[in-house]
Design a protein around this motif. Structure first.
Motif, mmCIF file in Angstrom:
data_model
loop_
_atom_site.group_PDB
_atom_site.id
_atom_site.type_symbol
_atom_site.label_atom_id
_atom_site.label_comp_id
_atom_site.label_asym_id
_atom_site.label_seq_id
_atom_site.Cartn_x
_atom_site.Cartn_y
_atom_site.Cartn_z
ATOM 1 N N PRO A 1 0.820 -1.221 0.000
ATOM 2 C CA PRO A 1 0.000 0.000 0.000
ATOM 3 C C PRO A 1 0.848 1.263 0.000
ATOM 4 O O PRO A 1 1.963 1.291 0.510
ATOM 5 C CB PRO A 1 -0.799 -0.122 1.304
ATOM 6 N N ALA B 1 0.038 4.867 1.442
ATOM 7 C CA ALA B 1 -1.012 5.435 2.298
ATOM 8 C C ALA B 1 -0.752 6.905 2.581
ATOM 9 O O ALA B 1 0.385 7.388 2.521
ATOM 10 C CB ALA B 1 -1.100 4.654 3.608
ATOM 11 N N THR C 1 -9.436 2.511 -6.655
ATOM 12 C CA THR C 1 -8.058 2.097 -6.355
ATOM 13 C C THR C 1 -7.145 2.546 -7.480
ATOM 14 O O THR C 1 -7.474 2.397 -8.657
ATOM 15 C CB THR C 1 -7.973 0.572 -6.199
ATOM 16 N N THR D 1 -14.100 -0.401 -4.749
ATOM 17 C CA THR D 1 -13.561 0.884 -4.305
ATOM 18 C C THR D 1 -12.640 1.483 -5.362
ATOM 19 O O THR D 1 -12.076 0.763 -6.194
ATOM 20 C CB THR D 1 -12.753 0.705 -2.999
ATOM 21 N N GLU E 1 -7.521 4.487 -2.113
ATOM 22 C CA GLU E 1 -6.626 3.335 -2.058
ATOM 23 C C GLU E 1 -5.574 3.434 -3.163
ATOM 24 O O GLU E 1 -5.894 3.685 -4.312
ATOM 25 C CB GLU E 1 -7.425 2.039 -2.210
ATOM 26 N N TYR F 1 -2.033 1.242 -4.430
ATOM 27 C CA TYR F 1 -1.171 0.070 -4.253
ATOM 28 C C TYR F 1 -0.100 0.051 -5.335
ATOM 29 O O TYR F 1 -0.329 0.507 -6.464
ATOM 30 C CB TYR F 1 -1.972 -1.229 -4.360
ATOM 31 N N PHE G 1 -6.994 1.539 4.838
ATOM 32 C CA PHE G 1 -6.528 2.904 4.601
ATOM 33 C C PHE G 1 -7.139 3.908 5.571
ATOM 34 O O PHE G 1 -6.620 5.006 5.727
ATOM 35 C CB PHE G 1 -6.838 3.325 3.153
ATOM 36 N N ASN H 1 -8.738 8.746 2.118
ATOM 37 C CA ASN H 1 -9.044 7.313 2.155
ATOM 38 C C ASN H 1 -8.909 6.626 0.796
ATOM 39 O O ASN H 1 -9.277 5.460 0.655
ATOM 40 C CB ASN H 1 -10.463 7.084 2.691
#
Length: 803
Positions: free
Chosen positions: A576, A578, A639, A637, A586, A588, A798, A584
């Motif tokens: 991740p 962050a 991402t 979500t 996401e 990666y 997250f 919030n």
């Protein structure tokens, strides 16, 4: 017929046979690729082997055999050879030509193979009152032979005895500027003075400048002036004296009478012309002739002249080549509206020959001066005036292409200035830079012209040494070390000493990877620093015979990767990225993992170090992108995936089209993909980078510059590339909790990035103490083992990452 005559006759047949091979290869390379014609090239190479005598010149026989084997290998692939294979084939042909034309009885080829070479810099007279001015040292550092004369009477006497290459004269003698001006004007009138004259003066008004021009001055500097600027102007003014075969012009015109009339007039002006009657061969002739300017008649019959100009300007070797385009007056409005050829000028026919010659000479001088300036900016380190890392790597790659042909060995020598950092910390940046400049000057005095040197990084000087092995190589390196370490470096009132460590990596086969050589030299430098002896390490275990082991090891890895792809023993893990400020979203970074047939997981670095510039690397990158798109399509979500890209993918001109299709098929928004490229890779591959960025930016994908902040000019590179994110080098995090200087450095960098609208990501966060420090310095996004070790699931929480 004597045996010698028979040998010359046989060699001449080989020269003619090689000419057939070269002509066919260049038509395939520059005019039109054709598999059947390449098969004919393979037959010609085989015939050349059969016609080469078994006994005699062993090197000739060896090169001919290598040529046949290489062409056969390329033909077996079924398609057009890759760029490295094409370069190797060209190098083999060049090496064979060199061997065949060095016979005393054969004239060397009149084909110019390189840009004009510079001859030794001429003597310069500096006429200035008083003691030797600082300008003398600056000019001597630049390689000029300087004679300082402090008296106008002596100056006139010396100038009447012999003429220097250039004259720099200070007009501020006790009697005022008039005696100096009069001296130059009289010499021009009485002796036909041709040397360029540069005036130095206190006055900067128009009247003073006009007086200098009337006296015959070619440059005027009002005090105070920058020494570097004067040296640059002097270099340009001396180009006609220092450059051999000064200007070359390629005339593209399918009307032979017109073309040869232009060629004859230009030749009378000291310009070397070449005429191309068949326009489709223009790229081939550009490669052979290396012109400084193109003169193209747009009214050619075989193809459209404007399309030909567009093709030339789009070719990677010709994009900066100036052009003069000729057309009829009636066609001017059409060309002004539709022809887009940067750097070209348009003249209407018929052009008076005298005016054409004048225009050509003006364009040549401007283009040559600009090329010198651009070359200095892009190829040289401004502090040491040695080559920079980018240029060194290019020279290394080229040298490896000819290894085993024109050179038999190649050493990469790394010289670490061990105490440069302590000098910088104690005496300041300016002092450290002066020491580097003086060290570079000492280094140049030791090296030969065929041993290029560079400032590879802040405290590492690098040298390429061809054709030296074992003791002769070590003797040169010891001489370099002693030269750098013996005697003080005087900067102002300070007298400093340098301590060095030297690492050497040796290549004896062209298949060795240039980055592997750099890595070995750097590793040898580390061992040298730790040693207690003479601090010189030559990796003897890596010498002759090691290249075969490297090639064998590389082949095994490639075979293993092919087998892994075929059996789909590869997967992704995720780490991740962050926020520490309550976002919030996401993010990666997918990391590729591979498993061998024995069930053991492969070390990623050992694989990517082999496939980084291989077709398999492109396949792995596409596998990661395709797999990531499938996963993003399935996630509920929002991402964002940060995907690392290998150098081979930057060269993939089909990537953007393929990616557009995959985005449309999966329905994934393009902005959810951010592609990462390491700063060092981007710096080495700027041309490929711009093509790659143009494709992904048009689609709407993001771009992240990885391992950012350790280059020679990272911020300038960032501005040129226009990244959305930068992932800072782990150097910034290592020990930051107890290093106030590093904290201040990071704060300043984050502030600069914010002003550019670039989001920084700090990786390598491995403990809780680092996070509040990074937060206080303005960092938002972080990555590292403290958050989560790479996991096979994208399952990081997250919502709990913010401070």
């Amino acid at each position: 017929m004597s045996q010698a005559d028979g040998g010359d006759s046989q060699r001449l047949r080989l020269v003619n046979h090689l000419k057939l091979i070269e002509d066919l290869w260049q038509k395939l390379y520059y005019v039109k690729w054709n598999p059947k014609s390449f098969a004919m090239l393979a037959r010609l190479a085989r015939d050349l082997v059969q016609n080469t005598p078994e006994r005699g010149d062993e090197r000739l026989r060896n090169l001919v055999t290598k040529l046949e084997e290489h062409v056969k290998s390329c033909a077996a692939s079924g398609g057009m050879p890759s760029e490295p294979d094409r370069q190797r084939l060209t190098a083999l042909i060049d090496a064979l030509r060199a061997v065949l034309t060095t016979s005393d009885s054969l004239a060397a080829s009149d084909e110019p193979r390189t840009r004009p070479l510079l001859s030794p810099l001429p003597e310069v007279f500096l006429i200035a009152p008083g003691e030797k001015p600082p300008l003398v040292a600056k000019l001597e550092d630049s390689g000029y032979r300087i004679r300082h004369i402090a008296d106008l009477v002596e100056a006139e006497q010396r100038l009447r005895e012999r003429m220097p290459g250039a004259i720099i004269i200070d007009t501020d003698f006790p009697g005022g500027p008039e005696p100096a001006m009069t001296l130059i004007a009289n010499l021009r009138a009485e002796t036909g003075l041709r040397a360029p004259v540069l005036f130095l003066a206190e006055r900067n008004d128009m009247t003073a400048r006009l007086e200098a021009v009337r006296a015959g001055g070619m440059a005027y500097f009002s005090k105070p002036f920058e020494n570097d600027e004067l040296v640059g102007v002097l270099r340009e003014l001396l180009l006609p004296q220092t450059s051999q075969g000064y200007f070359r012009i390629l005339i593209v015109n399918d009307q032979p009478t017109e073309a040869w009339e232009m060629a004859g007039a230009l030749e009378e002006q000291g310009i070397t012309p070449r005429v191309v009657i068949q326009p489709l061969q223009v790229l081939q002739d550009i490669y052979r002739f290396r012109p400084d300017l193109l003169l193209i008649d747009l009214d050619i019959k075989e193809i459209s002249g404007s399309e030909l100009a567009q093709v030339i300007v789009q070719h990677r070797d010709c994009d900066n080549l100036p052009m003069i385009l000729l057309c009829f007056p009636a066609d001017v409005p059409h060309y002004l509206m539709n022809l887009d050829v940067p750097g070209a000028s348009l003249l209407t026919k018929p052009v008076p020959i005298s005016y054409l010659c004048w225009e050509v000479k003006q364009r040549l001088r401007r283009a040559h001066a600009m090329r010198i300036k651009l070359g200095s900016l892009t190829d040289n380190d401004p502090v040491s005036r040695l080559f920079n890392r980018r240029r060194y790597l290019i020279l290394l790659e080229r040298a490896l292409e000819t290894l085993g042909l024109t050179t038999q060995s190649l050493a990469v020598v790394f010289i670490t200035l061990d105490n440069l950092r302590s000098i910088r910390d104690s005496a300041g940046v300016a002092t450290a830079d002066e020491v580097v400049g003086q060290a570079a000057k000492r280094l140049r005095q030791v090296l030969n012209p065929d041993q290029p040197a560079a400032r590879f990084s802040d405290a590492i000087l690098a040298v390429l040494v061809p054709n030296l092995l074992e003791e002769p190589l070590l003797a040169l390196v010891r001489r370099i070390r002693d030269t750098l370490e013996t005697g003080f470096y005087k900067v102002g009132e300070q007298a400093l000493l340098l301590r060095t460590s030297v690492g050497i990596a040796l290549a004896t086969d062209h298949s060795q990877d240039h980055l592997m050589l750099i890595q070995r030299a750097d590793s040898a430098c580390g061992l040298a620093r730790e040693s207690k002896g003479e601090r010189i390490v030559l990796q003897k275990s890596e010498l002759v015979g090691k290249s075969n082991q490297e090639a064998s090891s590389r082949a095994r890895v490639l075979d293993q990767v092919r087998e892994i792809i075929e059996h789909e023993r590869l997967w992704l893990v995720f780490q991740p990225i962050a926020t520490m400020r309550g976002d919030n979203n996401e993010r990666y970074e997918p990391l590729l993992r591979l498993r061998g047939s024995d069930g053991q997981e492969l070390v990623p670095g050992s694989v990517f170090g082999v496939v980084y510039n291989h077709e398999l690397g492109r396949m792995l990158d596409r596998w990661v992108i395709e797999r990531m798109l499938d996963l993003l399509r399935q996630r509920q979500t929002m991402t964002t995936a940060f995907i690392k890209i290998l150098p081979v993918t930057l060269q993939d001109r089909t990537l953007s089209g393929w990616l557009r299709e995959r985005l449309e098929q999966t329905g994934v928004e393009a902005q959810r993909l951010v592609f990462e490229v390491a700063e060092a890779t981007a710096e080495r591959s700027l041309r490929d980078m711009f093509g790659f960025l143009g494709g992904i930016k048009m689609l709407g994908c993001g771009f992240c510059l990885d391992r950012f902040g350790r280059g020679a000019d990272s911020l300038s590179l960032l501005k040129n590339l226009g990244a959305d994110y930068v992932k800072l080098d782990m150097h910034f995090v290592d020990g930051i909790a107890r290093d106030s200087k590093k904290q201040a450095q990071l704060r300043e960098l984050v502030s600069s990035l914010e002003m550019l609208g670039v989001i920084p990501i700090v990786g390598g966060v491995e403990d809780v103490k680092t996070m509040p420090i990074l937060w206080s310095l303005g960092v938002d996004l972080i990555q590292g083992f403290f958050l989560q070790h790479p996991s096979r699931e994208m399952s990081y929480d997250f919502t709990g990452a913010a401070l």
